[in-house]
Design an enzyme around this catalytic site. Structure first.
Site, PDB file in Angstrom:
ATOM      1  N   HIS A 100      91.455  16.791   1.373  1.00 13.72           N
ATOM      2  CA  HIS A 100      90.578  17.960   1.444  1.00 13.72           C
ATOM      3  C   HIS A 100      91.247  19.003   2.329  1.00 13.72           C
ATOM      4  O   HIS A 100      91.408  18.786   3.532  1.00 13.72           O
ATOM      5  CB  HIS A 100      89.215  17.580   2.005  1.00 13.72           C
ATOM      6  CG  HIS A 100      88.454  16.632   1.128  1.00 13.72           C
ATOM      7  ND1 HIS A 100      87.618  15.647   1.619  1.00 13.72           N
ATOM      8  CD2 HIS A 100      88.404  16.515  -0.219  1.00 13.72           C
ATOM      9  CE1 HIS A 100      87.091  14.984   0.614  1.00 13.72           C
ATOM     10  NE2 HIS A 100      87.554  15.489  -0.515  1.00 13.72           N
ATOM     11  N   GLU A 115      89.955  20.092   5.892  1.00 13.79           N
ATOM     12  CA  GLU A 115      89.897  19.100   6.966  1.00 13.79           C
ATOM     13  C   GLU A 115      91.251  19.023   7.663  1.00 13.79           C
ATOM     14  O   GLU A 115      91.966  18.026   7.585  1.00 13.79           O
ATOM     15  CB  GLU A 115      89.460  17.751   6.393  1.00 13.79           C
ATOM     16  CG  GLU A 115      88.056  17.801   5.804  1.00 13.79           C
ATOM     17  CD  GLU A 115      87.687  16.567   4.998  1.00 13.79           C
ATOM     18  OE1 GLU A 115      88.498  15.614   4.967  1.00 13.79           O
ATOM     19  OE2 GLU A 115      86.612  16.555   4.374  1.00 13.79           O
ATOM     20  N   HIS A 123      90.560  11.699   7.131  1.00 14.26           N
ATOM     21  CA  HIS A 123      89.662  12.797   6.759  1.00 14.26           C
ATOM     22  C   HIS A 123      89.143  13.494   8.006  1.00 14.26           C
ATOM     23  O   HIS A 123      89.332  13.035   9.129  1.00 14.26           O
ATOM     24  CB  HIS A 123      88.469  12.266   5.955  1.00 14.26           C
ATOM     25  CG  HIS A 123      88.765  11.999   4.513  1.00 14.26           C
ATOM     26  ND1 HIS A 123      88.298  12.779   3.497  1.00 14.26           N
ATOM     27  CD2 HIS A 123      89.496  11.018   3.928  1.00 14.26           C
ATOM     28  CE1 HIS A 123      88.715  12.308   2.336  1.00 14.26           C
ATOM     29  NE2 HIS A 123      89.443  11.224   2.567  1.00 14.26           N
ATOM     30  N   GLU A 136      87.383   9.101   9.663  1.00 14.24           N
ATOM     31  CA  GLU A 136      86.816  10.444   9.814  1.00 14.24           C
ATOM     32  C   GLU A 136      86.968  10.910  11.254  1.00 14.24           C
ATOM     33  O   GLU A 136      86.574  10.207  12.181  1.00 14.24           O
ATOM     34  CB  GLU A 136      85.331  10.422   9.438  1.00 14.24           C
ATOM     35  CG  GLU A 136      85.031   9.986   8.020  1.00 14.24           C
ATOM     36  CD  GLU A 136      85.120  11.131   7.027  1.00 14.24           C
ATOM     37  OE1 GLU A 136      85.428  12.256   7.457  1.00 14.24           O
ATOM     38  OE2 GLU A 136      84.863  10.890   5.830  1.00 14.24           O
TER      39      GLU A 136
END
Length: 1162
Positions: free
Chosen positions: A857, A860, A954, A1039
């Site tokens: 992504h 990010e 991420h 994350e």
């Protein structure tokens, strides 16, 4: 009612007397034929007296195991004597007046509600009905109703609604009876079907006979009457009926009267109830129009402004703000189309999905306009009478996978092995025999290193001013041929050869300032050919007295060993973008040195959101104050030229930049619109743009007005990032958290159903922040998070290659070419074998594989900074790094989505799709990076070298800390009602070991935030596919927060690049500990890290719900609480019974009906 005198018996405790009396009453009730009415009357009178005089008798009756309530209710149901009924109702009133909701709950469970309603119906048939009896019944119903979830249905089926309404009409001046009747009506009206029925019976009109202008008398009746009217107006049918009868102007007049006369603010709750009625009636289009026509916006704005200085009146200000925002006319986003301003033609179009819809959209369709309001009045009330409408619904998550067969990991070879054999070239290390290898020779240990750029020790960049023709300037962005002619850059243009490009400094005519006072954009100019020398100017074109400005590039070599400005420019020249960027942002050129001081999470200022919303409302009330001047627009062939000295200049035409349009709305306030992801019509979150021509010491407000998420960490202390070029030149090249008065809220710009995936009536959200610039004629950059470009990755990889030693085996391959023509690098890192001896080669080839990926992504960027920390540690000289290299073979794809990163996308690749939703069936044409990364993993599985660990890095925009998502059959099933055998749930718990190690050593990591639940909406993500199809038990998504931490060493601090890189290094150390813990010799001594059964039981997994079309992300629902100020609507009213708030059907919702429920994201 005369209380009977009770005779007391000496020596008998009062509690015993109550039990004795209850026993006698029970025996009297048991008489089959005709119970003695006089005896029953005396017994109930004695019990009432004892309860009124001795509190402990109440506990005795309601105690555990006591049948007192059943006896009393049986007596009430059987008797027809008025005095006995009054005695029993008095007993019940005394019992239920204390003890909270528990006693009422017991009463309801024993069938007390139905008995009371039947008694009410019987009393209503009397002519005239007993006033005292009606008073007692309604007082009891007002206490019981909020606690009985089926109270509305029971009352409607029993016919009690009409009894209460008729009684109310006959006693409008009898305030003693009027109050309990209104309280019961309020409970009736909380049921939607009842509200419609009551509206048809004329109760809405009846309420306007009760409420009225300011008065000091009967305020309790007025308050309950307003609450009842508010409940009735939640029905669209009643709201339309009220609008037709002119209730909106009447309510506004009443509110103004109370506002003027309630100078001591003693009746704030009444004023809030009036606003509650307005709030509900404006849920329909007719109501909103009526309020605007009645000048309601001005009235509410002026009254709220007068209330602002008094903190206790905040509920009035908040509710008024909510109404004004709702009634604010919906505006279309000022764009010609919501599709990206940049177009990239795909090699083939998907057969279905959002991308197919974009390509199949007929020409000329206005995809910006929202027509949802036009159809609203055609909607009919669907409140139907059902027996189970008030039944409690179980909170369940349909997104959790419940199919045990799908939850069982099973290696699936979706491609024939002959096809997978082509990936053998990426595993040269498995067949290398190292014969003739000189293990002390760096050059033979790895492929030859590229040419090392010359070091720059404060080497100045010479930049000519407008009086001198350009010389040379090593700075960013490529000018493609034809741009001087006004032609738009095209992707099809072949990249320029490096030899034909010289660096210049673009300047504007008429400006004659030193560079340090007027910093313009850096460009790459192909005009200087090699025949004139690098950057040389043809003879005769340079004036002898030409003035020059010298840009001193800060020497950051010691602090940033992986950054080299000259090397960065070289990398930029081979980066291909869809817009054909010709500039380089200064922060990417200078580099970023993490500040020494950690930045705390910003404390939210009370009422800041409300203040911003009021400033937005002023646009409607005072339209003449709005400039509405476009100062930057990528949709235009020529960007508007700013000529005055008071307007900011904007730019985003550089790698990873994202800003589509800037509109000056006030002198120092600008609305900003972000660009959609290419081949998409949404995903507005990432921003990166340049601002110049500012004034010092003046606060500037920036509003990004087309955000889509319903909430953001900007509401919880996160700040934007700013980079000052003046500060960089002065020796502080760094991104810093900045901005005050930051908040995130729904605005008045409508999102079309096309942009919202078919959903109508959706709005965009505004992220607003205020900045005061410190330097005159500065050039500043703002970004959502610390930028990390594709060119920066290439530069870092080149510098990492220079760090190699003979002990490090490093190979960089090109995994594939992206849709945009950029190369996707694949790294192999491990330790060089000690020798070419068979034992050493065997150990080398049998090392387990760890597979890492990042940046699928583009928005990010923190994932790239974590990956940078991982790579630097793996290439480092420490003993731990060497042990780690000797333990594993690392396969790393550091950037899975180069095209999205380059072109400023937030979520998608050039295909317009989220690549982390394509792992089940990736297309080699549309998703080449995912297709070939999965091919590598399938090859490893087919050759029996399944990775020990797979981790996809991420970033997380709506939670704090760093945490992991993993996959577990057991933890998934535990969150459902699925019956599974112990055999089905048997699995190795080793998937929890790595997160637990990280929680013990990484200060930013939070084990409590981790989840190992498999959801249907995530079945096509890397984590789940690698676990399910490749068979990697330790398959994770890691994350990293975009905001900061709320636990551990970094609690209360915003996260920076230092902490992110540290996290990447800590991940490596955790892998080293994992290796030691899972070896047979060490397993026995560290079993506590593997015995996690109790952790599974104690840990509450936060389950996500299905994602929406627009907000599809790897994030669970936002769980933090925040004071939304103007959006909040749930203040507890002191004069209302506490029990009333315990019933979710009666309390106000947490937000207005137009406010979205919080999205659950990946």
């Amino acid at each position: 009612m005369n209380k009977p005198k009770m005779a007391t018996e000496k020596g008998i405790p009062s509690s015993s007397r109550v039990l004795m009396l209850l026993g006698q009453l029970e025996r009297t009730n048991g008489e089959a034929l005709h119970p003695d009415t006089e005896v029953t009357r005396q017994l109930t009178g004695k019990i009432l007296h004892l309860i009124q005089t001795q509190e402990k008798t109440r506990k005795e009756i309601m105690g555990k195991g006591s049948s007192g309530m059943e006896v009393i209710l049986a007596s009430l149901e059987n008797t027809r004597d008025l005095q006995t009924i009054l005695n029993i109702l008095g007993i019940l009133n005394e019992l239920l007046s204390v003890g909270g909701g528990r006693r009422v709950g017991v009463f309801v469970s024993k069938g007390g509600t139905a008995i009371l309603l039947q008694l009410l119906l019987s009393a209503g048939k009397e002519s005239p009905p007993s006033e005292e009896l009606m008073l007692q019944i309604h007082c009891l119903l007002a206490k019981v109703g909020p606690k009985d979830r089926k109270f509305g249905i029971k009352a409607r089926l029993n016919g009690a609604l009409n009894v209460t309404v008729n009684l109310l009409k006959q006693n409008l001046q009898n305030h003693k009876l009027l109050l309990p009747c209104l309280q019961v009506l309020r409970v009736y009206a909380s049921n939607s079907v009842n509200a419609v029925s009551l509206g048809k019976s004329g109760v809405v009109d009846l309420m306007f006979k009760i409420i009225g202008p300011y008065s000091k008398k009967n305020t309790s009746v007025l308050k309950v009457g307003l609450d009842t009217l508010s409940a009735l107006l939640k029905s669209k049918m009643n709201a339309r009926r009220a609008v037709d009868r002119g209730c909106v102007p009447a309510l506004l007049a009443i509110y103004q009267d109370w506002h003027r006369n309630d100078t001591r603010h003693r009746h704030m709750l009444i004023r809030k109830s009036i606003l509650g009625c307005l709030k509900n009636v404006t849920n329909i289009k007719l109501g909103r129009k009526a309020l605007i026509d009645a000048d309601g916006m001005r009235i509410l704005y002026s009254t709220s402004t007068e209330c602002l200085p008094v903190r206790t009146l905040d509920p009035l200000v908040n509710t008024s703000s909510l109404i004004m925002r709702k009634c604010f006319p919906k505006n279309r986003l000022p764009l010609p189309t919501i599709k990206s301003v940049f177009h990239f033609q795909l090699p083939n179009i998907p057969a279905e999905g959002p991308v197919a819809q974009i390509y199949n959209q007929p020409p000329g369709v206005d995809d910006v306009v929202d027509e949802s309001d036009d159809n609203e009045d055609a909607e009919m009330d669907t409140e139907m009478d059902t027996e189970n409408e008030e039944e409690e619904k179980e909170a369940k998550n349909d997104d959790i996978e419940t199919d045990i067969r799908k939850l069982r990991p099973a290696k699936v070879l979706t491609r024939p092995f002959d096809e997978l054999r082509s990936y053998e070239r990426f595993f040269v290390e498995l067949s290398e025999d190292f014969q003739g290898f000189e293990f002390g020779n760096t050059k033979t240990a790895v492929p030859p290193a590229p040419r090392t750029p010359q070091p720059r020790h404060l080497q100045p960049i010479v930049v000519p001013t407008d009086r001198a023709p350009p010389l040379s300037c090593p700075d960013p962005l490529l000018k493609t041929p034809g741009m001087e002619k006004g032609e738009p850059p095209r992707y099809e243009d072949q990249p320029l050869s490096l030899e034909s490009i010289a660096l210049t400094k673009a300047t504007e005519q008429g400006l004659d300032r030193e560079l340090t006072h007027s910093l313009d954009k850096l460009t790459l100019d192909p005009s200087a050919g090699p025949e004139n020398g690098t950057g040389a100017v043809p003879d005769g074109t340079q004036e002898e007295n030409a003035e020059q400005a010298v840009l001193e590039v800060p020497d950051t070599a010691a602090l940033l060993p992986l950054h080299d400005p000259d090397l960065y420019l070289e990398m930029v020249k081979s980066t291909r973008s869809v817009p054909g960027y010709t500039e380089v942002a200064y922060p990417d050129y200078f580099g970023h040195v993490a500040p020494n001081v950690r930045e705390p999470i910003l404390e939210r200022v009370y009422g800041v959101q409300r203040t911003k919303i009021f400033q937005d409302i002023e646009r409607l009330i005072h339209p003449g104050d709005i400039l509405d001047k476009v100062v930057y627009d990528l949709d235009l062939q020529s960007v508007p030229v700013v000529t005055d000295g008071e307007t900011l200049k904007f730019n985003s035409q550089f790698e990873s930049g994202n800003l589509r349009k800037a509109i000056q709305v006030r002198k120092n306030e600008y609305d900003l619109i972000l660009n959609s992801d290419i081949n998409s019509n949404h995903y507005h979150q990432w921003f990166y743009f340049e601002v110049s021509n500012m004034s010092v010491g003046q606060p500037y407000r920036f509003n990004i007005i087309n955000c889509e998420k319903s909430n953001s960490q900007f509401n919880y202390g996160m700040q934007v990032l700013m980079y000052s070029v003046q500060e960089a030149i002065s020796g502080s090249p760094c991104w810093e958290r900045t901005g005050l008065d930051i908040c995130y809220y729904k605005n008045h710009f409508s999102r079309s159903s096309i942009a919202a995936g078919g959903q109508k009536g959706k709005s965009y959200y505004t992220m607003t922040f205020t900045v005061t610039f410190q330097h005159k004629d500065d050039v500043c950059y703002f970004a959502y998070h610390y930028p990390y470009t594709y060119s920066a990755l290439k530069m870092h990889l080149r510098k990492l290659a220079e760090m190699r030693t003979p002990q490090i085996y490093l190979r960089e391959d090109v995994l594939c070419e992206t849709l945009g023509g950029n190369l996707c690098p694949l790294l192999t890192i491990t330790a060089t074998p000690e020798s070419s001896h068979n034992d050493h080669l065997c150990q080398f080839r049998n090392r387990p594989v760890v597979f890492l990926t990042a940046r699928v992504h583009p928005g990010e960027t923190n994932a790239s900074w974590v990956m940078k920390g991982t790579l630097e540690f793996l290439m480092g000289p420490s003993t731990q790094a060497q042990c780690l290299r000797e333990a594993y073979i690392f396969k790393i794809v550091p950037m899975l989505n180069p095209d999205g990163v380059i072109n400023g996308n937030h979520r998608c690749s050039l295909s317009g799709e989220d690549l982390n939703r394509q792992w089940q069936n990736p297309s080699p044409e549309l998703h080449p990076t995912v297709y070939h990364t999965k091919g590598l993993l399938q090859y490893l599985a087919a050759t029996h070298r399944t990775p020990l660990v797979f981790c996809d890095y991420h970033g997380h925009s709506r939670k704090k800390n760093v945490f992991m998502y993993g996959c577990s059959v057991k933890e998934t099933v535990w969150q459902t009602n699925v019956n599974a055998t112990s055999c089905d749930l048997h699995e190795d718990l080793g998937y929890r070991t790595l997160p637990k190690i990280l929680s013990q050593m990484a200060p930013a990591f939070s084990l409590a935030s981790c989840s190992f639940v498999v959801e249907r909406s995530k079945e096509a993500t890397a984590r789940v596919v690698v676990w399910r199809e490749i068979g990697v038990q330790r398959s994770y998504t890691m994350e990293s927060t975009l905001c900061g931490c709320d636990q551990g060493k970094y609690k209360g601090l915003q996260i920076g690049t230092r902490e992110l890189e540290e996290m990447g290094a800590q991940f490596c150390i955790a892998l080293l500990r994992l290796k030691r813990l899972t070896s047979p010799l060490e397993l026995r001594n560290h079993a506590h890290l593997l015995d996690v059964e109790n952790d599974l039981i104690d840990t509450r997994c936060k389950i996500t719900s299905p994602t929406t079309y627009v907000m599809e992300e790897d994030e669970p629902a936002f769980l933090e609480e925040v004071d939304y100020s103007a959006e909040s609507n749930d203040e507890i009213e002191p004069d209302m019974d506490p029990e009333f708030h315990d019933n979710p059907a009666l309390t106000d919702p947490l937000s207005d009906s137009e406010i979205n429920n919080q999205d659950s994201l990946i």
